[in-house]
Design an enzyme around this catalytic site. Structure first.
Site, PDB file in Angstrom:
ATOM      1  N   GLU A   1      -1.329   0.100  -1.991  1.00 49.26           N
ATOM      2  CA  GLU A   1      -1.902  -0.499  -0.505  1.00 49.26           C
ATOM      3  C   GLU A   1      -1.231   0.335   0.340  1.00 49.26           C
ATOM      4  O   GLU A   1      -0.971   0.856   1.870  1.00 49.26           O
ATOM      5  CB  GLU A   1      -1.559  -2.110  -0.120  1.00 49.26           C
TER       6      GLU A   1
ATOM      7  N   ASP B   1      -2.711  -3.620   2.614  1.00 48.11           N
ATOM      8  CA  ASP B   1      -3.442  -4.588   2.692  1.00 48.11           C
ATOM      9  C   ASP B   1      -4.444  -5.346   3.450  1.00 48.11           C
ATOM     10  O   ASP B   1      -5.244  -5.605   2.975  1.00 48.11           O
ATOM     11  CB  ASP B   1      -2.491  -5.715   2.270  1.00 48.11           C
TER      12      ASP B   1
END
EC number: 3.1.26.3
Length: 225
Positions: free
Chosen positions: A118, A46
């Site tokens: 992610e 992320d």
């Protein structure tokens, strides 16, 4: 833990061959399947995704304001966009889920798919280095970066509020009417109440904010009719 099948095919799709396949295996493993799951990799990915997209937008739009850049980044890294990428990669075919998630169709759930993308970014970083991550992410996002523009990047809640203010109408009221699931995998049901509509509009998503945005988007569509 059983090995995940067809890893070579997935690597070809991603455009990256892992030196340590264990990183990829972990990135594809949901917490419902094993204690060695992908949430830490997701955290890492992320952050990497955010800096790569921020840097790309900064250089692509030298005159854009901070607000415009933030809204474009939010559009590009949101769960919906990441889930679209996951679907393009057919990630659902490779995810390792527990029996409950398999039964409930977790391999199609937006939040699980987005988290896996992610986590894969985090896994690639650990297996290589940041510049390799950058080149891959930019390749995955190439078509999306070509069409993104500073205009029309306001979120549905902002657009709805501005629309109502323009016509001097009361602002919408958002109310959480139901939550379901464990803390790490909750589903929120939110009502959006607007004076001009006879009944509340409902949004359902993996967070309160996303559910509010979903409801606001539906209200905007209804008000166009």
């Amino acid at each position: 833990m059983e090995p995940i099948k067809n890893i070579p095919r997935l690597c070809r799709t991603l455009g990256y061959e892992f030196t340590e396949q264990a990183f990829l295996d972990q990135a594809l493993t949901h917490r419902s399947a094993s204690n060695k799951h992908n949430e830490r990799l997701e955290f890492l990915g992320d952050s990497i995704l955010s800096i790569v997209i921020s840097d790309a937008l900064y250089h692509q739009f030298p005159t854009a304001t901070e607000g415009d850049l933030s809204r474009m980044r939010a559009t590009l890294v949101c769960g919906k966009m990441l889930a679209e990428i996951a679907i393009e990669f057919k990630l659902g075919d490779y995810l390792k889920l527990g029996p409950g998630e398999l039964k409930s169709g977790g391999f199609r759930r937006e939040s699980i798919l987005a988290d896996a993308v992610e986590a894969i970014i985090g896994a690639i970083y650990l297996d290589s280095e940041i510049e390799k991550c950058r080149s891959l992410v930019l390749k995955w996002y190439e078509s999306r970066l070509k069409v993104i523009e500073p205009i029309n990047q306001k979120d549905p809640k902002t657009l709805l509020q501005e629309h109502l203010q323009k016509f001097r109408k009361p602002l919408p009221v958002y109310k959480v009417v139901h939550t379901e699931g464990d803390a790490h995998e909750q589903t929120f049901t939110v009502e959006c109440i607007v004076e001009d509509l006879s009944q509340a509009v409902v949004g359902v998503a993996s967070s309160r904010r996303k559910a509010e945005q979903s409801a606001a988007a539906q209200v905007l569509e209804l008000m166009k009719k």
